[in-house]
Design an enzyme around this catalytic site. Sequence first.
Site, PDB file in Angstrom:
ATOM      1  N   GLU A   1      15.859  23.020  -3.335  1.00 35.93           N
ATOM      2  CA  GLU A   1      14.997  24.035  -3.928  1.00 35.93           C
ATOM      3  C   GLU A   1      14.738  25.173  -2.935  1.00 35.93           C
ATOM      4  OE1 GLU A   1      10.684  23.869  -6.326  1.00 35.93           O
ATOM      5  OE2 GLU A   1      11.426  22.135  -5.200  1.00 35.93           O
TER       6      GLU A   1
ATOM      7  N   LYS B   1      12.123  27.358 -12.988  1.00 33.84           N
ATOM      8  CA  LYS B   1      11.443  26.063 -12.964  1.00 33.84           C
ATOM      9  C   LYS B   1      10.384  26.020 -14.058  1.00 33.84           C
ATOM     10  CE  LYS B   1       9.237  22.964  -9.555  1.00 33.84           C
ATOM     11  NZ  LYS B   1       8.905  22.848  -8.116  1.00 33.84           N
TER      12      LYS B   1
ATOM     13  N   CYS C   1      13.116  20.152  -9.249  1.00 34.13           N
ATOM     14  CA  CYS C   1      12.110  19.266  -8.651  1.00 34.13           C
ATOM     15  C   CYS C   1      11.133  18.652  -9.651  1.00 34.13           C
ATOM     16  CB  CYS C   1      11.361  20.009  -7.548  1.00 34.13           C
ATOM     17  SG  CYS C   1      10.491  18.882  -6.412  1.00 34.13           S
TER      18      CYS C   1
ATOM     19  N   GLY D   1      34.480 -30.191 -29.388  1.00 29.26           N
ATOM     20  CA  GLY D   1      35.794 -30.668 -28.962  1.00 29.26           C
ATOM     21  C   GLY D   1      35.957 -30.330 -27.490  1.00 29.26           C
TER      22      GLY D   1
END
EC number: 6.3.5.1
Length: 631
Positions: free
Chosen positions: A45, A114, A168, A350
């Site tokens: 960032e 952001k 972030c 079996g």
Amino acid sequence: MFGFYRVASAVNKTTVANPQKNAEEILTLVKEAADKEVSVVVFPELTLTGYTASDLFLNQTLLASQNESIQYILNNIKELDTIVILGIALLEADRLYNCAAVLQGGEILGIIPKSYLPNNKEFYEKRQFVSGRDIVRTATELLGKEVPFGVDLLFTDGRDMTFGVEICEDLWAVTPPSNHMASNGANLLFNLSASNELIGKHEYREELVRTQSARCMAAYVYSSAGVGESTTDTVYGGHAIISEYGATLAQNERFSLESSLITADIDLERMRWLRINESSYSDGRRKKTRLIKLKSLPMMSELQRDITPAPFVPSRYADKKLRCDEIIHIQAHGLIKRMTHAHIIKALIGISGGLDSTLALLSTHRAFEMMGWDSRNIIAVTMPGFGTTSRTKSNAVKLCEALGVTLKEVDITDISLQEFKAIGHDTEELSVTYENVQARARTSILMNMANQEGGLVIGTGDLSEIALGWSTYNGDHMSMYALNSGIPKTLIKYVIEYYKSNKAIADIIDDILDTPISPELLPHSDDKIVQETEEIVGPYELHDFFLYHFIKYGAKPDKIRFLAMRAFDIKYDEETITKWLKIFLQRFFNQQFKRSCMPDGPKVGTISLSPRADWKMPSDADVDVWLRMLE
């Protein structure tokens, strides 16, 4: 490369508030990534300024210097195809945004702001930045050019890669933007971060990245700020992580004093088709997005990723007890429900001394232990015939005696001879008729004894045999509850080996595991097995590998071959893999009619061939298209 792409997470050595110095360090890592044939590399960032520049972001000089450094980077990557994702501060409409810029070939392809800004305890992002969560269908001007700007941007190469970017805190939000990106087709997600180090935080961070990759059915590449960030109040460790569909493929060592770059080869074709094959992905709500077309990407010359040769078997030995206990409990509880619902207290199996009947017996015995039922109500029937060897019969008998179950023997030789006589079959003609008469005789005996005892016939056939149709129709193909039907041969070996912890049967288990897989339907030679299944239909480890990739995400035959050559390396050559892959495809298509009427049985792993749930296929589908792909 069959949908494989190489991606990278870079953590650059940062000099806070010195964009040009940071740009030089970034370029070193970009060129390293390009040399490694990386398609996309992501940085932390606010890469150029440093995340901890704080109120210097409000100073014109820092932003001007940052923009000069962006131009410097663009000038130096004009000849590179590798995509670079950098963190920048963007001034737009007199507001400052914390952004990710996507660069390729000397151009800025798009800028993503952001959405969620942390603003508590050690974080004060709202002091400098504003959220861009509502910015869509917008453009901004940077370095004299108009650039797409908004949270609605996705980037695609027009083939298997479509990626989105978040920053972030976005990942920590209740509804991360990457959820919407994935719903709109992004199968690769990037995160530029500045996550400080606190005790135990790195474990949570890695788990968050890994689980988000699983939730989004995507690959997730994460880069967090590291060395050089200010330590005035917090310390940044520089954590880089690459995860794919719930598994972490690579991560670096934190607290490095130098820049670092990690890479991983991710299978984006697989991500796309997993969404179609085994999730509710298609029900996700789509939003309007802008799709940015990428230029050509670096071509990988070879795959740098380990492909497991045993996809059904847990790769970590430490998980063995947990996984085996889980498998046994699924089988046992499936059987318990069936028997209690039918008010049946006896189970008939079996028992041959082979892998499948051994696991069925052991799991049935565990179910009886769980319920406190008398193990003598497990009736194990050994039915020797023309091919039965003393080794397999002896192992079957010893195992039954050690477990304390009721053992019965019915020799099928005379019954089979009578059947041959009734249909006029020459006993010297060792054809499929010769074999199937015996298999059906055994099933008939078990069914009739179940009626006599008021019991339930437990099927022993496994998932690998069901895939190949390696059973006799209405013979061992049929039972009253197919206990092993969800477990492939390679996993059966793994689970049986786990039972060696029981010292009373450890030696018996060892010999069973060491015995060649055989139906023992052809006459033995000097008490030695002459009919080895894997010599006829091929190695089960290959068939299980083929089955996993064919069913899990519908892989094409040429990709399955490519992966098999990587997984088995020098053990099998291309000619051998192709030969058995053709056999697998032919048998898988031609034997579907047996699966269409297979009995009930518990699903154990993510792959099942039950026609009532997991696999619906016409019995007369043509295999030619699949075979042609291998030519």
